[in-house]
Motif scaffolding. Structure first.
Motif, PDB file in Angstrom:
ATOM      1  N   VAL A  38       0.851  -1.189   0.000  1.00  0.00           N
ATOM      2  CA  VAL A  38       0.000   0.000   0.000  1.00  0.00           C
ATOM      3  C   VAL A  38       0.889   1.240   0.000  1.00  0.00           C
ATOM      4  N   THR A  39       0.609   2.174  -0.889  1.00  0.00           N
ATOM      5  CA  THR A  39       1.363   3.426  -0.938  1.00  0.00           C
ATOM      6  C   THR A  39       0.806   4.398   0.099  1.00  0.00           C
ATOM      7  N   PRO A  40       1.640   4.901   1.018  1.00  0.00           N
ATOM      8  CA  PRO A  40       1.147   5.843   2.034  1.00  0.00           C
ATOM      9  C   PRO A  40       0.578   7.096   1.389  1.00  0.00           C
ATOM     10  N   GLY A  41      -0.476   7.624   1.979  1.00  0.00           N
ATOM     11  CA  GLY A  41      -1.074   8.837   1.457  1.00  0.00           C
ATOM     12  C   GLY A  41      -2.380   9.149   2.156  1.00  0.00           C
ATOM     13  N   PRO A  42      -3.029  10.215   1.755  1.00  0.00           N
ATOM     14  CA  PRO A  42      -4.296  10.610   2.391  1.00  0.00           C
ATOM     15  C   PRO A  42      -5.389   9.547   2.289  1.00  0.00           C
ATOM     16  N   ASN A  43      -5.234   8.597   1.348  1.00  0.00           N
ATOM     17  CA  ASN A  43      -6.241   7.544   1.213  1.00  0.00           C
ATOM     18  C   ASN A  43      -6.293   6.632   2.443  1.00  0.00           C
ATOM     19  N   LEU A  44      -5.292   6.738   3.316  1.00  0.00           N
ATOM     20  CA  LEU A  44      -5.262   5.916   4.528  1.00  0.00           C
ATOM     21  C   LEU A  44      -5.889   6.616   5.730  1.00  0.00           C
ATOM     22  N   LEU A  45      -6.334   7.847   5.546  1.00  0.00           N
ATOM     23  CA  LEU A  45      -6.994   8.546   6.644  1.00  0.00           C
ATOM     24  C   LEU A  45      -8.214   7.759   7.115  1.00  0.00           C
TER      25      LEU A  45
END
Length: 409
Positions: A352-359
């Motif tokens: 999984v690429t870290p980013g705002p989608n993990l909020l």
């Protein structure tokens, strides 16, 4: 009933009667006190003179076998005495399980493995709690297995787990959860990834079997299994898979004759299928109430219930963490590599690429030594339900540690 600073209600219960009350209003607190006689809440005895405080969302049933007087202080949304209850039938189930435990103790064999099934909101988790409490009060040490990822009674919603029960549950907070074994599923319904759910159930059954072999008291006491309320179509297949994985001896079906008859038809002759009525005190929950219950479960995991917890915040660089999810999109059979099935993608480890989608997501810490320790390895090795970390570390097997986090910028 009198009105002072807080509303006070006194109830005198006859033998085999039940006081039911609910607290729905936010910021409202209701105190329960046993004044005289003997009474219990979901199988745990009330202590005379002790005050038990319940807050919003509480749905409580105080039952007495002899008679008692109880007092409620505070505003309840509903409070009434019921004279018709299924407690006698539930006690008979406990008595039958206890006879099997006595036979297992004498013959040095395995005790009863019982699975409770039924649609949503029929009292499955309450019956589990009742049977576990009665067993513990008889000196037993049963294992509680929770397969309901929608509510997550052992850790947080989105997980399945097992817990060795050594003492009756707390009247307000439930069972002590100091050393559970938990597997991260990551969704609120098994429907999202049936292949992964079945894989975790199979692994959990293997761990429980190992535990029963290693601990005589647990082996004699057996297992009580709570299930989710999805009982049609693929949901029914999940139930039969769990029954096979855990090698259950008995299935208690709450409030649905169709499900009862299907299980009688499909289960082997040695599996006893029993139909039980639901309690009249069971309340159907709306979708909003289910969401609030899940939020409350996560909140209590991090911050505690009656005893406050103080989670520690720290920053980790993305370069120092490796994030994965289990399950990739299913491809058409024509696009799959030779020898692979479309279902294999559902249990594949995907970076999984870290980013705002993990909020607004929860992550769990894995004991896996490397990404190559993928989900299939959770079929191998041993793990303890009580007292220590797994000996073989896997991508989905946990102590259990969940992380709530923020993404900046």
């Amino acid at each position: 009933m009198t009105d002072e600073k807080a509303q006070t209600q006194e109830f005198k219960l006859d033998p085999d009667c039940e006081l039911r009350f609910e607290v729905e209003s936010k910021n409202e607190k209701v105190t329960l006190e046993l004044k005289s006689g003997l009474a219990e809440v979901f199988g745990t005895e009330l202590v005379k003179g002790k005050k038990y405080e319940f807050t919003a969302g509480a749905k409580v049933a105080v039952f007495t076998w002899q008679s008692c007087t109880v007092e409620l202080v505070g505003k309840t949304d509903v409070s009434y005495v019921a004279k018709e209850t299924p407690m006698g039938l539930y006690l008979n189930c406990h008595a039958a399980m206890e006879r099997l435990r006595e036979t297992a103790e004498k013959d040095d064999t395995r005790g009863p493995i019982t699975m409770i099934v039924g649609p949503c909101d029929v009292g499955k988790s309450t019956l589990c709690r009742l049977l576990l409490n009665y067993a513990v009060r008889m000196g037993r040490r049963p294992i509680f297995v929770d397969l309901d990822v929608g509510q997550g009674h052992i850790a947080i919603p989105g997980t399945v787990g097992a817990l060795l029960v050594e003492r009756p549950s707390n009247i307000v907070e439930g069972f002590s959860q100091q050393a559970p074994l938990v597997f991260h599923f990551g969704h609120k319904s098994p429907q999202t990834n049936v292949a992964l759910y079945n894989l975790l159930v199979t692994r959990l059954a293997e761990v429980c079997s190992d535990r029963l072999q290693a601990n005589k008291k647990a082996r004699v006491s057996g297992i009580v299994i709570n299930t989710c309320g999805w009982v049609k179509g693929d949901g029914y297949k999940l139930l039969t898979h769990a029954a096979q994985a855990f090698e259950v001896d008995a299935i208690l079906v709450l409030d649905q004759e169709r499900l009862y008859n299907e299980l009688v038809r499909d289960m082997p002759d040695f599996v006893k299928v029993v139909f039980l009525p639901k309690s009249g005190g069971v309340v159907e929950r709306s979708q909003t109430q289910r969401i609030e219950a899940r939020d409350q479960g996560v909140r209590e995991y991090f911050y505690g219930s009656r005893t406050p917890l103080y989670p520690h915040s720290f920053e980790v660089k993305w370069s120092e963490a490796r994030l994965y999810k289990i399950g990739a999109p299913v491809l058409p059979a024509s696009c799959m590599p030779l020898g692979m099935k479309a279902e294999d993608n559902l249990t594949k480890l995907v970076a999984v690429t870290p980013g705002p989608n993990l909020l607004h997501h929860l992550l769990s810490v894995s004991f896996a030594d490397s990404p190559e320790d993928d989900v299939y390895q959770c079929r191998r090795g041993k793990a303890n339900i009580h007292g220590s970390k797994p000996a073989t570390k896997t991508a989905t097997e946990h102590g259990f540690i969940a992380i709530g986090y923020s993404v900046y910028g």
